[in-house]
Motif scaffolding. Sequence first.
Motif, PDB file in Angstrom:
ATOM      1  N   ARG A  21     -22.549 -57.515 -19.113  1.00 11.13           N
ATOM      2  CA  ARG A  21     -22.184 -56.198 -19.615  1.00 11.13           C
ATOM      3  C   ARG A  21     -23.418 -55.582 -20.258  1.00 11.13           C
ATOM      4  O   ARG A  21     -23.788 -55.951 -21.367  1.00 11.13           O
ATOM      5  N   PRO A  22     -24.070 -54.669 -19.557  1.00  9.04           N
ATOM      6  CA  PRO A  22     -25.297 -54.089 -20.097  1.00  9.04           C
ATOM      7  C   PRO A  22     -25.015 -53.160 -21.276  1.00  9.04           C
ATOM      8  O   PRO A  22     -23.973 -52.525 -21.350  1.00  9.04           O
ATOM      9  N   ILE A  23     -25.952 -53.111 -22.189  1.00  2.48           N
ATOM     10  CA  ILE A  23     -25.884 -52.166 -23.303  1.00  2.48           C
ATOM     11  C   ILE A  23     -26.703 -50.957 -22.886  1.00  2.48           C
ATOM     12  O   ILE A  23     -27.909 -51.046 -22.676  1.00  2.48           O
ATOM     13  N   ILE A  24     -26.030 -49.817 -22.743  1.00  4.24           N
ATOM     14  CA  ILE A  24     -26.665 -48.606 -22.236  1.00  4.24           C
ATOM     15  C   ILE A  24     -26.804 -47.598 -23.366  1.00  4.24           C
ATOM     16  O   ILE A  24     -25.839 -47.298 -24.062  1.00  4.24           O
ATOM     17  N   ASP A  25     -28.002 -47.078 -23.553  1.00  5.11           N
ATOM     18  CA  ASP A  25     -28.244 -46.030 -24.530  1.00  5.11           C
ATOM     19  C   ASP A  25     -27.884 -44.707 -23.864  1.00  5.11           C
ATOM     20  O   ASP A  25     -28.656 -44.149 -23.098  1.00  5.11           O
ATOM     21  N   SER A  26     -26.682 -44.216 -24.149  1.00  2.83           N
ATOM     22  CA  SER A  26     -26.187 -43.030 -23.452  1.00  2.83           C
ATOM     23  C   SER A  26     -26.664 -41.720 -24.073  1.00  2.83           C
ATOM     24  O   SER A  26     -26.596 -40.676 -23.438  1.00  2.83           O
ATOM     25  N   THR A  45     -22.199 -47.539 -13.198  1.00  7.24           N
ATOM     26  CA  THR A  45     -21.910 -48.930 -13.541  1.00  7.24           C
ATOM     27  C   THR A  45     -21.041 -49.591 -12.475  1.00  7.24           C
ATOM     28  O   THR A  45     -21.300 -50.730 -12.072  1.00  7.24           O
ATOM     29  N   GLN A  46     -20.032 -48.876 -11.996  1.00  7.83           N
ATOM     30  CA  GLN A  46     -19.161 -49.433 -10.959  1.00  7.83           C
ATOM     31  C   GLN A  46     -19.925 -49.665  -9.654  1.00  7.83           C
ATOM     32  O   GLN A  46     -19.755 -50.701  -9.005  1.00  7.83           O
ATOM     33  N   HIS A  47     -20.766 -48.734  -9.273  1.00  6.39           N
ATOM     34  CA  HIS A  47     -21.557 -48.900  -8.047  1.00  6.39           C
ATOM     35  C   HIS A  47     -22.523 -50.076  -8.170  1.00  6.39           C
ATOM     36  O   HIS A  47     -22.669 -50.866  -7.244  1.00  6.39           O
ATOM     37  N   CYS A  48     -23.161 -50.192  -9.328  1.00  3.64           N
ATOM     38  CA  CYS A  48     -24.126 -51.280  -9.523  1.00  3.64           C
ATOM     39  C   CYS A  48     -23.425 -52.636  -9.576  1.00  3.64           C
ATOM     40  O   CYS A  48     -23.957 -53.627  -9.077  1.00  3.64           O
ATOM     41  N   LYS A  49     -22.229 -52.696 -10.163  1.00  2.00           N
ATOM     42  CA  LYS A  49     -21.466 -53.949 -10.171  1.00  2.00           C
ATOM     43  C   LYS A  49     -21.142 -54.383  -8.751  1.00  2.00           C
ATOM     44  O   LYS A  49     -21.269 -55.557  -8.400  1.00  2.00           O
ATOM     45  N   THR A  50     -20.733 -53.434  -7.934  1.00  2.00           N
ATOM     46  CA  THR A  50     -20.404 -53.746  -6.540  1.00  2.00           C
ATOM     47  C   THR A  50     -21.634 -54.224  -5.789  1.00  2.00           C
ATOM     48  O   THR A  50     -21.579 -55.219  -5.061  1.00  2.00           O
ATOM     49  N   LEU A  51     -22.751 -53.537  -5.966  1.00  2.00           N
ATOM     50  CA  LEU A  51     -23.990 -53.956  -5.310  1.00  2.00           C
ATOM     51  C   LEU A  51     -24.420 -55.347  -5.756  1.00  2.00           C
ATOM     52  O   LEU A  51     -24.819 -56.176  -4.943  1.00  2.00           O
ATOM     53  N   ALA A  52     -24.349 -55.607  -7.053  1.00  2.00           N
ATOM     54  CA  ALA A  52     -24.765 -56.915  -7.576  1.00  2.00           C
ATOM     55  C   ALA A  52     -23.838 -58.018  -7.095  1.00  2.00           C
ATOM     56  O   ALA A  52     -24.289 -59.109  -6.736  1.00  2.00           O
ATOM     57  N   LYS A  53     -22.538 -57.744  -7.057  1.00  2.00           N
ATOM     58  CA  LYS A  53     -21.581 -58.750  -6.604  1.00  2.00           C
ATOM     59  C   LYS A  53     -21.762 -59.054  -5.117  1.00  2.00           C
ATOM     60  O   LYS A  53     -21.679 -60.208  -4.702  1.00  2.00           O
ATOM     61  N   ASP A  54     -22.030 -58.027  -4.327  1.00  2.00           N
ATOM     62  CA  ASP A  54     -22.208 -58.223  -2.885  1.00  2.00           C
ATOM     63  C   ASP A  54     -23.508 -58.950  -2.544  1.00  2.00           C
ATOM     64  O   ASP A  54     -23.606 -59.569  -1.496  1.00  2.00           O
ATOM     65  N   LYS A  74     -29.276 -63.732 -10.966  1.00  2.00           N
ATOM     66  CA  LYS A  74     -29.584 -62.740  -9.944  1.00  2.00           C
ATOM     67  C   LYS A  74     -28.676 -61.521 -10.123  1.00  2.00           C
ATOM     68  O   LYS A  74     -29.106 -60.383  -9.975  1.00  2.00           O
ATOM     69  N   TYR A  75     -27.414 -61.762 -10.465  1.00  2.00           N
ATOM     70  CA  TYR A  75     -26.448 -60.683 -10.702  1.00  2.00           C
ATOM     71  C   TYR A  75     -26.947 -59.757 -11.815  1.00  2.00           C
ATOM     72  O   TYR A  75     -26.952 -58.539 -11.668  1.00  2.00           O
ATOM     73  N   GLU A  76     -27.381 -60.343 -12.944  1.00  2.00           N
ATOM     74  CA  GLU A  76     -27.872 -59.539 -14.063  1.00  2.00           C
ATOM     75  C   GLU A  76     -29.112 -58.744 -13.686  1.00  2.00           C
ATOM     76  O   GLU A  76     -29.240 -57.571 -14.060  1.00  2.00           O
ATOM     77  N   SER A  77     -29.999 -59.376 -12.950  1.00  2.00           N
ATOM     78  CA  SER A  77     -31.233 -58.718 -12.546  1.00  2.00           C
ATOM     79  C   SER A  77     -30.957 -57.520 -11.645  1.00  2.00           C
ATOM     80  O   SER A  77     -31.510 -56.432 -11.850  1.00  2.00           O
ATOM     81  N   ILE A  78     -30.092 -57.703 -10.665  1.00  2.00           N
ATOM     82  CA  ILE A  78     -29.749 -56.608  -9.750  1.00  2.00           C
ATOM     83  C   ILE A  78     -29.050 -55.487 -10.509  1.00  2.00           C
ATOM     84  O   ILE A  78     -29.359 -54.306 -10.330  1.00  2.00           O
ATOM     85  N   MET A  79     -28.123 -55.857 -11.377  1.00  2.13           N
ATOM     86  CA  MET A  79     -27.369 -54.865 -12.147  1.00  2.13           C
ATOM     87  C   MET A  79     -28.313 -54.044 -13.032  1.00  2.13           C
ATOM     88  O   MET A  79     -28.231 -52.820 -13.078  1.00  2.13           O
ATOM     89  N   LYS A  81     -31.649 -53.597 -12.760  1.00  2.00           N
ATOM     90  CA  LYS A  81     -32.562 -52.766 -11.960  1.00  2.00           C
ATOM     91  C   LYS A  81     -31.843 -51.558 -11.377  1.00  2.00           C
ATOM     92  O   LYS A  81     -32.397 -50.459 -11.337  1.00  2.00           O
ATOM     93  N   CYS A  82     -30.627 -51.760 -10.929  1.00  2.00           N
ATOM     94  CA  CYS A  82     -29.843 -50.669 -10.349  1.00  2.00           C
ATOM     95  C   CYS A  82     -29.613 -49.568 -11.383  1.00  2.00           C
ATOM     96  O   CYS A  82     -29.824 -48.390 -11.105  1.00  2.00           O
ATOM     97  N   LEU A  83     -29.196 -49.947 -12.588  1.00  2.00           N
ATOM     98  CA  LEU A  83     -28.923 -48.949 -13.619  1.00  2.00           C
ATOM     99  C   LEU A  83     -30.194 -48.247 -14.084  1.00  2.00           C
ATOM    100  O   LEU A  83     -30.187 -47.038 -14.334  1.00  2.00           O
ATOM    101  N   ILE A  84     -31.295 -48.986 -14.182  1.00  2.00           N
ATOM    102  CA  ILE A  84     -32.557 -48.372 -14.589  1.00  2.00           C
ATOM    103  C   ILE A  84     -33.016 -47.368 -13.533  1.00  2.00           C
ATOM    104  O   ILE A  84     -33.469 -46.268 -13.864  1.00  2.00           O
ATOM    105  N   GLN A  85     -32.880 -47.722 -12.266  1.00  2.00           N
ATOM    106  CA  GLN A  85     -33.293 -46.816 -11.197  1.00  2.00           C
ATOM    107  C   GLN A  85     -32.407 -45.571 -11.114  1.00  2.00           C
ATOM    108  O   GLN A  85     -32.822 -44.555 -10.570  1.00  2.00           O
ATOM    109  N   ARG A  86     -31.207 -45.652 -11.668  1.00  2.85           N
ATOM    110  CA  ARG A  86     -30.322 -44.480 -11.685  1.00  2.85           C
ATOM    111  C   ARG A  86     -30.541 -43.636 -12.937  1.00  2.85           C
ATOM    112  O   ARG A  86     -29.812 -42.681 -13.188  1.00  2.85           O
TER     113      ARG A  86
END
Length: 92
Positions: A21-26, A45-54, A74-79, A81-86
């Motif tokens: 569960r990432p801590i996001i500075d909104s 967050t939902q899209h990144c969870k799906t990508l990381a799980k897949d 690997k799940y945390e790393s993908i999640m 990176k995905c959120l940072i890139q978004r």
Amino acid sequence: MKKNILLVAVFATLLQCTYYRPIIDSSGRSGTFDISKAEEITNDTQHCKTLAKDNSNFVSNILYWSVSPTLDTKYESIMRKCLIQRGHSILN
């Protein structure tokens, strides 16, 4: 009986590797953008969870964790990176 309890405890601990569960500075914005691009936190967050799980599984999480200097799976790393890139600012 003790062996079964120990086995369940080990598997429960290892299954925690897929929960992140990432801590996001909104209120802020990522330092790479001039304007805030983090307006769709829930959707992203939902899209990144799906990508990381897949793109990760139990074995890949353990193998990635064993060589990671930050002890991320690997799940945390993908999640992350995905959120940072978004455009989200991730604190953990």
